[in-house]
Design a protein around this motif. Sequence first.
Motif, short mmCIF file in Angstrom:
data_model
loop_
_atom_site.label_atom_id
_atom_site.label_comp_id
_atom_site.label_asym_id
_atom_site.label_seq_id
_atom_site.Cartn_x
_atom_site.Cartn_y
_atom_site.Cartn_z
N LYS A 169 10.52 5.95 -46.50
CA LYS A 169 11.70 5.10 -46.65
C LYS A 169 12.10 4.55 -45.29
O LYS A 169 12.34 5.32 -44.35
CB LYS A 169 12.83 5.90 -47.29
CG LYS A 169 13.99 5.04 -47.74
CD LYS A 169 14.97 5.86 -48.56
CE LYS A 169 16.13 4.98 -49.00
NZ LYS A 169 17.13 5.73 -49.74
N THR A 170 12.17 3.22 -45.19
CA THR A 170 12.43 2.54 -43.93
C THR A 170 13.61 1.59 -44.06
O THR A 170 13.76 0.93 -45.09
CB THR A 170 11.17 1.74 -43.50
OG1 THR A 170 10.07 2.63 -43.40
CG2 THR A 170 11.38 1.03 -42.18
N ALA A 230 11.42 -6.68 -40.28
CA ALA A 230 11.51 -6.30 -41.69
C ALA A 230 10.30 -6.80 -42.48
O ALA A 230 9.78 -6.08 -43.34
CB ALA A 230 12.81 -6.86 -42.28
N ALA A 289 7.53 -4.53 -41.87
CA ALA A 289 7.76 -3.21 -42.49
C ALA A 289 7.78 -3.28 -44.01
O ALA A 289 7.78 -2.25 -44.69
CB ALA A 289 9.07 -2.63 -41.98
N GLY A 290 7.85 -4.50 -44.56
CA GLY A 290 7.88 -4.65 -46.01
C GLY A 290 9.23 -4.31 -46.63
O GLY A 290 9.30 -3.86 -47.77
N VAL A 291 10.30 -4.52 -45.88
CA VAL A 291 11.66 -4.26 -46.36
C VAL A 291 12.54 -5.45 -46.01
O VAL A 291 12.09 -6.39 -45.36
CB VAL A 291 12.25 -2.97 -45.74
CG1 VAL A 291 11.41 -1.75 -46.11
CG2 VAL A 291 12.39 -3.08 -44.23
N TYR A 345 16.44 8.33 -44.65
CA TYR A 345 15.35 7.45 -44.21
C TYR A 345 14.40 8.19 -43.29
O TYR A 345 14.82 9.03 -42.49
CB TYR A 345 15.92 6.22 -43.49
CG TYR A 345 16.62 5.27 -44.42
CD1 TYR A 345 15.97 4.18 -44.96
CD2 TYR A 345 17.95 5.49 -44.77
CE1 TYR A 345 16.62 3.32 -45.84
CE2 TYR A 345 18.61 4.64 -45.64
CZ TYR A 345 17.94 3.55 -46.17
OH TYR A 345 18.59 2.71 -47.04
N LYS A 386 6.83 -8.49 -35.96
CA LYS A 386 6.13 -8.12 -37.20
C LYS A 386 5.23 -6.92 -36.97
O LYS A 386 5.14 -6.01 -37.80
CB LYS A 386 5.31 -9.30 -37.73
CG LYS A 386 6.16 -10.40 -38.31
CD LYS A 386 5.30 -11.57 -38.77
CE LYS A 386 6.16 -12.76 -39.13
NZ LYS A 386 5.38 -13.95 -39.44
N GLY A 393 7.29 -3.83 -36.83
CA GLY A 393 7.65 -3.44 -38.20
C GLY A 393 6.52 -2.73 -38.92
O GLY A 393 6.75 -1.75 -39.63
N SER A 394 5.30 -3.18 -38.70
CA SER A 394 4.15 -2.55 -39.38
C SER A 394 3.91 -1.13 -38.85
O SER A 394 3.33 -0.31 -39.56
CB SER A 394 2.90 -3.40 -39.21
OG SER A 394 2.42 -3.37 -37.88
N LYS A 439 6.48 1.57 -40.82
CA LYS A 439 6.49 1.80 -42.26
C LYS A 439 5.60 2.95 -42.67
O LYS A 439 4.81 3.43 -41.94
CB LYS A 439 6.13 0.55 -43.03
CG LYS A 439 4.73 0.03 -42.80
CD LYS A 439 4.51 -1.20 -43.63
CE LYS A 439 3.10 -1.70 -43.46
NZ LYS A 439 2.82 -2.82 -44.31
#
Length: 134
Positions: free
Chosen positions: A2-3, A22, A25-27, A42, A127, A130-131, A134
Amino acid sequence: MKTAVIFWSGTGNTEAMANAVAEGAGVSAVQVSAFDGDVSEYDALALGCPAMGAEELEDSEFEPFFSGIEGKISGKKIAIFGSYDWGDGEWMRLWADRVKAAGAELIGGEGLICNNTPDDDALAKCKELGSKIK
Protein backbone atom coordinates in the motif's frame (compact mmCIF):
# COMPACT_ATOMS: atom_id res chain seq x y z
CA MET A 1 2.08 -3.04 -0.97
CA LYS A 2 0.00 0.00 0.00
CA THR A 3 1.52 3.28 -1.22
CA ALA A 4 0.54 6.94 -0.85
CA VAL A 5 1.87 10.04 -2.60
CA ILE A 6 1.22 13.10 -0.40
CA PHE A 7 2.32 16.62 -1.28
CA TRP A 8 2.02 20.36 -0.71
CA SER A 9 2.47 22.78 -3.60
CA GLY A 10 2.15 26.54 -3.80
CA THR A 11 3.00 27.15 -7.45
CA GLY A 12 2.14 23.80 -9.04
CA ASN A 13 5.76 22.70 -9.53
CA THR A 14 5.76 20.16 -6.70
CA GLU A 15 2.25 19.10 -7.70
CA ALA A 16 3.54 18.24 -11.20
CA MET A 17 6.32 16.24 -9.58
CA ALA A 18 3.80 14.49 -7.30
CA ASN A 19 1.61 13.51 -10.23
CA ALA A 20 4.61 12.00 -12.04
CA VAL A 21 5.72 10.13 -8.89
CA ALA A 22 2.16 8.86 -8.46
CA GLU A 23 2.05 7.72 -12.08
CA GLY A 24 5.23 5.73 -11.54
CA ALA A 25 3.81 4.22 -8.35
CA GLY A 26 0.43 3.43 -9.91
CA VAL A 27 -1.55 5.52 -7.40
CA SER A 28 -3.13 8.97 -7.24
CA ALA A 29 -1.38 11.90 -5.61
CA VAL A 30 -3.21 13.68 -2.79
CA GLN A 31 -2.66 17.12 -1.33
CA VAL A 32 -1.59 17.00 2.31
CA SER A 33 -4.68 19.01 3.33
CA ALA A 34 -6.92 16.33 1.76
CA PHE A 35 -5.08 13.26 3.11
CA ASP A 36 -7.30 11.58 5.67
CA GLY A 37 -5.61 8.21 5.91
CA ASP A 38 -3.46 6.71 8.64
CA VAL A 39 0.17 6.45 7.50
CA SER A 40 0.55 3.43 9.78
CA GLU A 41 -1.54 1.51 7.24
CA TYR A 42 0.87 2.23 4.37
CA ASP A 43 4.03 0.34 3.45
CA ALA A 44 5.48 3.19 1.41
CA LEU A 45 5.06 6.95 1.22
CA ALA A 46 6.26 9.48 -1.32
CA LEU A 47 6.22 12.91 0.25
CA GLY A 48 6.55 16.14 -1.69
CA CYS A 49 7.19 19.65 -0.41
CA PRO A 50 9.00 22.61 -1.96
CA ALA A 51 11.65 24.67 -0.24
CA MET A 52 10.12 27.63 1.56
CA GLY A 53 11.58 30.63 3.34
CA ALA A 54 15.11 29.95 4.50
CA GLU A 55 15.13 26.50 2.83
CA GLU A 56 12.62 24.76 5.06
CA LEU A 57 9.46 22.71 4.68
CA GLU A 58 6.22 24.65 4.21
CA ASP A 59 5.23 25.45 7.80
CA SER A 60 1.45 25.84 7.91
CA GLU A 61 0.37 22.45 6.53
CA PHE A 62 3.26 20.22 5.53
CA GLU A 63 5.66 20.63 8.46
CA PRO A 64 2.91 19.92 11.04
CA PHE A 65 1.84 16.88 8.98
CA PHE A 66 5.38 15.53 8.72
CA SER A 67 6.10 16.17 12.41
CA GLY A 68 2.93 14.25 13.21
CA ILE A 69 3.95 11.17 11.21
CA GLU A 70 7.67 11.14 12.03
CA GLY A 71 7.10 8.64 14.83
CA LYS A 72 5.09 6.33 12.52
CA ILE A 73 7.48 5.91 9.57
CA SER A 74 10.10 3.59 11.07
CA GLY A 75 10.62 0.61 8.77
CA LYS A 76 8.63 2.14 5.91
CA LYS A 77 9.89 2.95 2.43
CA ILE A 78 9.91 6.74 2.09
CA ALA A 79 10.69 8.84 -0.99
CA ILE A 80 10.91 12.63 -0.71
CA PHE A 81 10.84 15.23 -3.47
CA GLY A 82 10.19 18.90 -4.11
CA SER A 83 10.96 21.99 -6.12
CA TYR A 84 12.99 25.04 -5.19
CA ASP A 85 13.75 28.46 -6.63
CA TRP A 86 17.03 29.37 -4.92
CA GLY A 87 19.57 27.86 -2.54
CA ASP A 88 21.42 24.58 -2.80
CA GLY A 89 18.91 22.00 -1.56
CA GLU A 90 19.66 22.28 2.14
CA TRP A 91 15.97 21.76 3.01
CA MET A 92 16.02 18.40 1.23
CA ARG A 93 19.21 17.24 2.97
CA LEU A 94 17.78 18.20 6.37
CA TRP A 95 14.51 16.47 5.54
CA ALA A 96 16.38 13.33 4.39
CA ASP A 97 18.26 13.31 7.70
CA ARG A 98 14.95 13.46 9.57
CA VAL A 99 13.51 10.58 7.54
CA LYS A 100 16.57 8.41 8.23
CA ALA A 101 16.65 9.41 11.92
CA ALA A 102 13.02 8.26 12.18
CA GLY A 103 14.11 4.78 11.07
CA ALA A 104 12.61 4.82 7.58
CA GLU A 105 14.25 3.43 4.46
CA LEU A 106 14.93 6.47 2.27
CA ILE A 107 14.37 5.52 -1.36
CA GLY A 108 16.17 7.32 -4.17
CA GLY A 109 19.20 8.66 -2.34
CA GLU A 110 18.89 12.00 -0.59
CA GLY A 111 15.63 13.14 -2.15
CA LEU A 112 14.71 14.37 -5.60
CA ILE A 113 14.83 18.12 -6.21
CA CYS A 114 13.90 20.22 -9.21
CA ASN A 115 14.66 23.89 -9.84
CA ASN A 116 11.32 25.61 -10.50
CA THR A 117 9.11 23.94 -13.13
CA PRO A 118 10.06 20.30 -13.77
CA ASP A 119 11.16 19.62 -17.35
CA ASP A 120 10.70 16.29 -19.14
CA ASP A 121 13.91 14.89 -17.64
CA ALA A 122 12.83 15.80 -14.10
CA LEU A 123 9.38 14.30 -14.65
CA ALA A 124 10.97 11.09 -15.92
CA LYS A 125 13.07 10.95 -12.74
CA CYS A 126 9.90 11.46 -10.71
CA LYS A 127 8.18 8.53 -12.46
CA GLU A 128 11.26 6.40 -11.84
CA LEU A 129 11.20 7.36 -8.15
CA GLY A 130 7.53 6.35 -7.99
CA SER A 131 8.30 2.97 -9.52
CA LYS A 132 10.90 2.34 -6.80
CA ILE A 133 8.45 2.73 -3.92
CA LYS A 134 5.57 0.60 -5.09
